[in-house]
Design a protein around this motif. Structure first.
Motif, mmCIF file in Angstrom:
data_model
loop_
_atom_site.group_PDB
_atom_site.id
_atom_site.type_symbol
_atom_site.label_atom_id
_atom_site.label_comp_id
_atom_site.label_asym_id
_atom_site.label_seq_id
_atom_site.Cartn_x
_atom_site.Cartn_y
_atom_site.Cartn_z
ATOM 1 N N ASP A 66 -8.320 2.535 10.360
ATOM 2 C CA ASP A 66 -9.295 2.778 11.429
ATOM 3 C C ASP A 66 -9.016 1.972 12.681
ATOM 4 O O ASP A 66 -9.159 2.463 13.794
ATOM 5 C CB ASP A 66 -10.706 2.441 10.922
ATOM 6 N N SER A 67 -8.651 0.709 12.488
ATOM 7 C CA SER A 67 -8.453 -0.153 13.644
ATOM 8 C C SER A 67 -7.047 -0.019 14.222
ATOM 9 O O SER A 67 -6.871 -0.048 15.436
ATOM 10 C CB SER A 67 -8.728 -1.605 13.231
ATOM 11 N N GLU A 68 -6.068 0.115 13.345
ATOM 12 C CA GLU A 68 -4.677 0.119 13.827
ATOM 13 C C GLU A 68 -4.071 1.507 13.922
ATOM 14 O O GLU A 68 -2.957 1.655 14.406
ATOM 15 C CB GLU A 68 -3.809 -0.774 12.929
ATOM 16 N N GLY A 69 -4.806 2.512 13.419
ATOM 17 C CA GLY A 69 -4.339 3.884 13.579
ATOM 18 C C GLY A 69 -3.076 4.225 12.813
ATOM 19 O O GLY A 69 -2.323 5.113 13.207
ATOM 20 N N LEU A 70 -2.840 3.516 11.713
ATOM 21 C CA LEU A 70 -1.629 3.799 10.943
ATOM 22 C C LEU A 70 -1.889 4.955 9.976
ATOM 23 O O LEU A 70 -3.016 5.174 9.538
ATOM 24 C CB LEU A 70 -1.205 2.547 10.169
ATOM 25 N N SER A 71 -0.834 5.665 9.635
ATOM 26 C CA SER A 71 -0.964 6.789 8.707
ATOM 27 C C SER A 71 -1.034 6.267 7.274
ATOM 28 O O SER A 71 -0.681 5.109 7.003
ATOM 29 C CB SER A 71 0.235 7.720 8.853
ATOM 30 N N TYR A 72 -1.457 7.132 6.374
ATOM 31 C CA TYR A 72 -1.524 6.726 4.968
ATOM 32 C C TYR A 72 -0.132 6.333 4.452
ATOM 33 O O TYR A 72 0.006 5.397 3.660
ATOM 34 C CB TYR A 72 -2.075 7.877 4.103
ATOM 35 N N ASP A 73 0.876 7.051 4.911
ATOM 36 C CA ASP A 73 2.251 6.741 4.484
ATOM 37 C C ASP A 73 2.656 5.342 4.944
ATOM 38 O O ASP A 73 3.241 4.564 4.185
ATOM 39 C CB ASP A 73 3.240 7.755 5.079
ATOM 40 N N GLU A 74 2.330 5.044 6.195
ATOM 41 C CA GLU A 74 2.678 3.727 6.739
ATOM 42 C C GLU A 74 1.919 2.633 6.003
ATOM 43 O O GLU A 74 2.470 1.567 5.680
ATOM 44 C CB GLU A 74 2.343 3.653 8.237
ATOM 45 N N ILE A 75 0.642 2.894 5.724
ATOM 46 C CA ILE A 75 -0.173 1.903 5.021
ATOM 47 C C ILE A 75 0.370 1.692 3.609
ATOM 48 O O ILE A 75 0.426 0.561 3.114
ATOM 49 C CB ILE A 75 -1.660 2.345 4.974
ATOM 50 N N ALA A 76 0.795 2.783 2.970
ATOM 51 C CA ALA A 76 1.370 2.665 1.623
ATOM 52 C C ALA A 76 2.610 1.790 1.649
ATOM 53 O O ALA A 76 2.837 0.977 0.751
ATOM 54 C CB ALA A 76 1.707 4.056 1.085
ATOM 55 N N GLY A 77 3.414 1.926 2.702
ATOM 56 C CA GLY A 77 4.613 1.103 2.844
ATOM 57 C C GLY A 77 4.261 -0.368 3.029
ATOM 58 O O GLY A 77 4.888 -1.253 2.462
ATOM 59 N N ILE A 78 3.236 -0.612 3.809
ATOM 60 C CA ILE A 78 2.821 -1.994 4.079
ATOM 61 C C ILE A 78 2.237 -2.628 2.833
ATOM 62 O O ILE A 78 2.540 -3.772 2.495
ATOM 63 C CB ILE A 78 1.787 -2.020 5.228
ATOM 64 N N MET A 79 1.382 -1.869 2.144
ATOM 65 C CA MET A 79 0.687 -2.423 0.993
ATOM 66 C C MET A 79 1.469 -2.241 -0.301
ATOM 67 O O MET A 79 1.014 -2.663 -1.369
ATOM 68 C CB MET A 79 -0.705 -1.793 0.863
ATOM 69 N N GLN A 80 2.616 -1.589 -0.179
ATOM 70 C CA GLN A 80 3.512 -1.411 -1.328
ATOM 71 C C GLN A 80 2.783 -0.792 -2.511
ATOM 72 O O GLN A 80 2.737 -1.351 -3.623
ATOM 73 C CB GLN A 80 4.155 -2.762 -1.699
ATOM 74 N N CYS A 81 2.168 0.367 -2.213
ATOM 75 C CA CYS A 81 1.457 1.095 -3.263
ATOM 76 C C CYS A 81 1.595 2.584 -2.943
ATOM 77 O O CYS A 81 1.990 2.952 -1.845
ATOM 78 C CB CYS A 81 -0.009 0.672 -3.310
ATOM 79 N N PRO A 82 1.268 3.441 -3.907
ATOM 80 C CA PRO A 82 1.359 4.890 -3.645
ATOM 81 C C PRO A 82 0.341 5.339 -2.609
ATOM 82 O O PRO A 82 -0.697 4.693 -2.420
ATOM 83 C CB PRO A 82 1.050 5.507 -5.017
ATOM 84 N N VAL A 83 0.631 6.450 -1.971
ATOM 85 C CA VAL A 83 -0.281 7.006 -0.966
ATOM 86 C C VAL A 83 -1.635 7.331 -1.590
ATOM 87 O O VAL A 83 -2.685 7.152 -0.973
ATOM 88 C CB VAL A 83 0.329 8.284 -0.331
ATOM 89 N N GLY A 84 -1.612 7.795 -2.844
ATOM 90 C CA GLY A 84 -2.873 8.098 -3.535
ATOM 91 C C GLY A 84 -3.769 6.872 -3.650
ATOM 92 O O GLY A 84 -4.998 6.967 -3.549
ATOM 93 N N THR A 85 -3.152 5.721 -3.851
ATOM 94 C CA THR A 85 -3.914 4.469 -3.943
ATOM 95 C C THR A 85 -4.528 4.129 -2.581
ATOM 96 O O THR A 85 -5.677 3.679 -2.499
ATOM 97 C CB THR A 85 -3.004 3.322 -4.407
ATOM 98 N N VAL A 86 -3.768 4.359 -1.529
ATOM 99 C CA VAL A 86 -4.289 4.128 -0.178
ATOM 100 C C VAL A 86 -5.501 5.025 0.063
ATOM 101 O O VAL A 86 -6.542 4.576 0.553
ATOM 102 C CB VAL A 86 -3.199 4.416 0.885
#
Lengths: 240, 181
Positions: B135-155
């Motif tokens: 919400d704040s940084e406007g990152l996509s679920y894919d990008e967030i998954a990469g950052i948090m090192q988890c599957p997109v489904g988890t994001v």
């Protein structure tokens, strides 16, 4: 076949985040147009997203941080202004978070650039994250009869946390001259605050301008450690 | 020539490529840690590590996501290494830019944001981070998954749960505002 609210409900967050493919996006849009309940949920989710975004947009990094990080990439003095907690006169070896230590000038294998004293002081400040003040470094140099022309070099620095007798403590681990390592242990218990070198020898406490510093000789160099605001700092002075 | 000039890789400088994300990293660190001091530390540590990697020749194609990944890993290391000593800073004490709102609007907004701030701190850090990155940084679920090192489904799941908690907090706020009017 009408799409159930339950099914649409699982897609609403992705809808407002733009994560749905066109087909699903249209499915949701059509449903909320006809369903007041799902439309209300969508409004609430959109409001939550917008409120968080708006709240965050008002937050800015403090000026001292900007200056400190800008200083990290520029080789110029003077260093950034200190935050007020740098001025606290108390130095205790209490618990410290893993943070940035100070003052390492890395050597490149094939490059040994000439570094002016001004750059060294800047490097000392810039590399620490939490900057050591110019006056502290100058005090240390003056105390040991050194001048700014002395080279200050270390290669590699890590901080490790460990538990000693149930207390949190730090190991300040410096690699000096690539082949020499120094471990300085900082115990969390205020009653046992002298750091020790890797041989377990306590560093000697010295008073420099009414502040506690801990000094040891190592591999022909002098290591000076001190603690400020719960974080350890170290300077390594080469032999003159 | 300064020391840091010597070891600067070719192309964009660190400042040009990474320091422009300082505010992004800081404001996320602030909500993630709930403490100004911890946010300062976390931000500095993030950029220090990034700078070290950059000067050692790290190749970075997505600077913002890379910085957030460093920040997230640093946050985890700090959180698991030491007992939590941090006192969360009250919402009222958080830094804020000046606004041109009326006093009543400011009061309403601050009440809402106070609840939002509390809702964020009350939820698990993983939910908080996923929501902030989205919400704040406007990152996509894919990008967030990469950052948090988890599957997109988890994001997806974390954002869903986080927003449910935020919705509840805002709904409670709306009830209170309505009763005041």
């Amino acid at each position: 076949m009408p799409t159930s609210c339950k099914r649409i409900g699982t897609l609403l967050n992705q809808y407002i985040d733009g994560e749905l493919n066109p087909a699903k996006r249209m499915l949701v849009a059509r449903h909320v147009k006809a369903c007041t309940r799902c439309a209300a949920v969508l409004d609430e989710l959109s409001l939550a997203k917008a409120a968080l975004r708006a709240m965050q947009s008002r937050v800015e990094a403090p000026a001292f941080l900007k200056e400190a990080l800008a200083g990290m990439t520029a080789s110029r003095a003077p260093g950034p202004r200190r935050r007020r907690w740098f001025l606290t006169p108390e130095f205790s070896w209490g618990l410290a978070t893993v943070s940035i230590l100070t003052i390492l000038v890395g050597y490149l294998v094939f490059l040994k650039p000439e570094v002016s004293a001004c750059n060294l002081i800047t490097a000392i400040q810039a590399d620490s994250g939490r900057q050591a003040s110019v006056s502290e470094v100058s005090s240390i140099l003056a105390y040991f009869g050194r001048n700014e022309g002395d080279m200050i070099r270390t290669v590699g620095l890590t901080i490790q946390n460990y538990n000693c007798k149930g207390e949190d403590a730090l190991i300040l681990h410096m690699t000096v001259r690539k082949d020499k390592e120094l471990l300085v242990y900082s115990h969390g218990n205020p009653a046992d605050i002298e750091p020790r070198d890797s041989a377990g020898v306590r560093l000697k406490r010295v008073d420099i301008e009414r502040k506690d510093f801990y000094v040891g000789d190592f591999a022909g160099m002098k290591v000076v450690c001190w603690k400020m605001a719960g974080r350890p700092y170290a300077v390594v002075l080469s032999e003159a | 020539m300064g020391l840091f000039d010597v070891i600067k890789p070719k192309g964009q400088s660190f400042e040009e490529k990474f320091l422009l994300y300082l505010n992004d990293i800081y404001r996320t660190a602030l909500r993630l840690t709930g403490s100004r001091d911890e946010a300062d530390d976390l931000t500095q540590e993030t950029f220090f590590k990034a700078y070290k990697a950059f000067t050692e020749g790290a190749s970075v194609s997505a600077p913002k996501a890379w910085l957030f990944k460093i920040m997230r890993n640093s946050f985890i290391n700090r959180r698991t290494s030491l007992a939590a000593r941090t006192e969360h800073v009250p919402f009222e004490d958080l830094p804020e830019q000046a606004s041109h709102e009326t006093p009543e609007d400011v009061m309403i907004r601050k009440t809402l944001e106070g609840r939002l701030h509390t809702a964020l701190l009350d939820m698990p850090a993983e939910y908080r981070l996923a929501l902030l990155l989205c919400d704040s940084e406007g990152l996509s679920y894919d990008e967030i998954a990469g950052i948090m090192q988890c599957p997109v489904g988890t994001v997806r799941s974390r954002i869903n749960r986080a927003r449910t908690l935020v919705r509840a907090a805002l709904r409670e706020n709306a009830d209170k505002v309505d009763t005041k009017r």
